[in-house]
Design an enzyme around this catalytic site. Structure first.
Site, mmCIF file in Angstrom:
data_model
loop_
_atom_site.group_PDB
_atom_site.id
_atom_site.type_symbol
_atom_site.label_atom_id
_atom_site.label_comp_id
_atom_site.label_asym_id
_atom_site.label_seq_id
_atom_site.Cartn_x
_atom_site.Cartn_y
_atom_site.Cartn_z
ATOM 1 N N SER A 129 4.795 2.858 7.507
ATOM 2 C CA SER A 129 4.455 1.748 6.610
ATOM 3 C C SER A 129 5.694 1.205 5.916
ATOM 4 O O SER A 129 6.458 1.970 5.319
ATOM 5 C CB SER A 129 3.489 2.228 5.523
ATOM 6 O OG SER A 129 2.278 2.621 6.053
ATOM 7 N N ASP A 150 0.212 -7.706 1.584
ATOM 8 C CA ASP A 150 0.596 -6.284 1.650
ATOM 9 C C ASP A 150 2.109 -6.112 1.637
ATOM 10 O O ASP A 150 2.663 -5.273 2.343
ATOM 11 C CB ASP A 150 0.003 -5.608 2.891
ATOM 12 C CG ASP A 150 0.066 -4.073 2.798
ATOM 13 O OD1 ASP A 150 0.068 -3.559 1.667
ATOM 14 O OD2 ASP A 150 0.139 -3.423 3.848
ATOM 15 N N HIS A 168 0.819 -1.223 0.000
ATOM 16 C CA HIS A 168 0.000 0.000 0.000
ATOM 17 C C HIS A 168 0.852 1.272 0.000
ATOM 18 O O HIS A 168 0.326 2.359 -0.251
ATOM 19 C CB HIS A 168 -0.997 -0.002 1.173
ATOM 20 C CG HIS A 168 -0.430 0.255 2.519
ATOM 21 N ND1 HIS A 168 -0.126 -0.747 3.413
ATOM 22 C CD2 HIS A 168 -0.127 1.403 3.160
ATOM 23 C CE1 HIS A 168 0.331 -0.232 4.539
ATOM 24 N NE2 HIS A 168 0.346 1.092 4.411
#
Length: 501
Positions: free
Chosen positions: A249, A170, A140
């Site tokens: 992230s 992911d 993402h």
């Protein structure tokens, strides 16, 4: 939907739900770079209680956080991703902005307008895993990106090449053209224990090279955030209380030896920022995904082919089970690996290769370590008797072979040409396979309205990963009709019935 669109949706939903919402989970969207300076740095407050507790614990010196931080920080990078201003670029994952959301955020273009948008830029983190420039991050962070830039801890900047992605976990793999880079070693996430100290390293709020500490709060946590229509999302997160925020992230979660045990991905939050718990993809899954992307260009997803239900006291009583351990087989896919090995509905799976599995996430994690064609030992209970079967795992099309995207060749079917997708196309559209059609006007498909460049992902109930799948499933088209499912190059989905109905 891509991360920025998800953020818009969650923000607008907060206006609607108000106090009725009790919070939830959220992927750590890349931190936007174009924000007012006043909002970049969060407000920090200290209390005497916090300060005294830190001094009294002696944690930094006694647990040697310094050693791990010094080892890892040089190998954690800052990633910026840019999505072009193309009106349809937001459609990469089939997301269409609700009219209510557009009242708050403006018309983003696409099917509902022709307004050009400025490029969307976000930032996140990544971890160098090989000195020759391979970097792992979250999918993402770079989802739909047209340009990816990487800034090292020593300020060197590179344009990164996308090697491949796996939306089901992911995880994404990047490559920069450099050598002699500092790299983090893989640790064994299986050996991580609840209560163990860990460090999170990343770039929250564009605060480069930030290190935070916490403990492992839980393992094999499923928070239902990697939702996919095909049901293939794999969640078995390490849960920690190390502080992470948007921008973390793709950053590193490491043990006190500085070994990589996870990639930080999500937080539990009511406000969009850290409130107590964060979640990381364990290194056992990361290493397998990265290895697949390097060797095959796509992840080799192995399937057991069972529908499972976690066992509680009510299910034990209802099904007259003899144990609360394991997971209950509520159904099997016809012709699946489990079915071929003799497992049946009503069996209770206890172990995979002697590793106990008591939740769906634990079962997913164990199977996700293997590739199609691999054999695993499944221990289960049937009618009070413990049994063991050897199961040969299947791929997503029901076979046992691995699929190399780069080995897939173009084929001609009924006059049309079907071509494999590049790694960049797979990543941009969030696909793990497909076949692109061309020469439509010269083929038997000319009257079906299928456009040039349409990407076929499914024929009836059969998943299409390569052009050879199209050749196989359309071989007997003259005997009847089929429903073709796929996507336009801009990510919008469509269906086309073809053949004789």
């Amino acid at each position: 939907m891509n991360p920025k669109q998800m953020l818009l949706g969650l923000t607008a939903s907060a206006f609607v739900g108000g106090a009725a919402a009790l919070g939830g989970y959220k992927l750590l969207e890349p931190a936007p770079t174009a924000v007012p300076a006043a909002t970049v740095y969060p407000q920090v407050r200290y209390t005497s209680t916090m300060r005294d507790a830190a001094v009294a614990s002696g944690a930094a010196e006694g647990l040697n956080f310094v050693k791990a931080a010094e080892l890892v920080t040089p190998a954690v990078v800052h990633i910026t991703s840019e999505i072009s201003s193309s009106p349809n670029s937001a459609g990469g994952n089939g997301f269409e902005m609700d009219p209510f959301f557009r009242q708050f955020f403006g018309d983003m273009g696409g099917a509902h307008g022709n307004m050009q948008r400025a490029p969307q830029v976000g930032s996140g983190s990544g971890v160098i895993i090989a000195s020759n420039g391979y970097i792992v991050t979250n999918n993402h962070v770079i989802d739909n990106a047209d340009k990816i830039e990487v800034v090292l801890d020593d300020k060197r900047k590179y344009t990164a090449k996308l090697i491949g992605t796996d939306p089901t976990t992911d995880i994404a793999l990047l490559k920069v053209e450099a050598t002699g880079l500092p790299a983090v070693r893989y640790g064994n996430s299986d050996q991580v224990r609840i209560g163990e100290w860990v460090l999170a390293v990343g770039n929250p709020f564009n605060l480069n090279s930030t290190v935070t500490a916490g403990i492992i709060s839980a393992k094999a946590r499923n928070i239902n955030i990697l939702r996919r229509k095909d049901g293939m999302g794999i969640e078995s997160f390490l849960q920690t209380d190390a502080v992470v925020n948007p921008g973390n992230s793709g950053g590193a979660l490491v043990n006190l030896n500085g070994d990589l045990i996870g990639i930080n991905s999500a937080i539990a939050t009511q406000t969009g920022v850290f409130e107590g718990y964060s979640f990381a993809v364990p290194s056992s899954i990361v290493s397998k995904v990265v290895d697949d992307l390097m060797k095959y260009g796509t992840v080799q997803r192995a399937l057991l082919g069972v529908n499972i239900q976690e066992i509680d006291a009510a299910l034990k009583e209802e099904k007259k089970l003899t144990t609360l351990n394991g997971v209950y087989i509520a159904g099997l896919t016809k012709g699946s690996a489990a079915s071929d090995a003799g497992l049946k509905e009503g069996d209770v799976i206890l172990n995979i290769n002697d590793v106990p599995v008591n939740t769906s996430s634990q079962l997913q994690e164990q199977v996700a370590r293997y590739r199609p064609g691999n054999k695993i030992k499944v221990t289960y209970v049937r009618s009070g008797e413990t049994r063991t079967s050897e199961v040969t795992l299947h791929n997503t099309t029901g076979g046992t072979e691995v699929v190399k995207i780069e080995d897939a060749k173009s084929v001609e079917v009924h006059g049309a040409t079907f071509k494999p997708l590049s790694s960049a196309e797979l990543s941009k559209l969030g696909l793990d396979g497909g076949a692109k059609i061309s020469n439509v006007k010269k083929s038997e498909f000319r009257d079906t309205d299928i456009p040039e460049g349409f990407i076929i992902t499914r024929i009836d109930k059969n998943k299409v990963r390569t052009p050879q799948d199209v050749q196989r499933y359309l071989a007997n088209l003259d005997n009847g009709g089929v429903l073709i499912e796929g996507t336009y190059p801009d990510g919008q989905k469509a269906y086309f019935p073809i053949g004789r109905y």
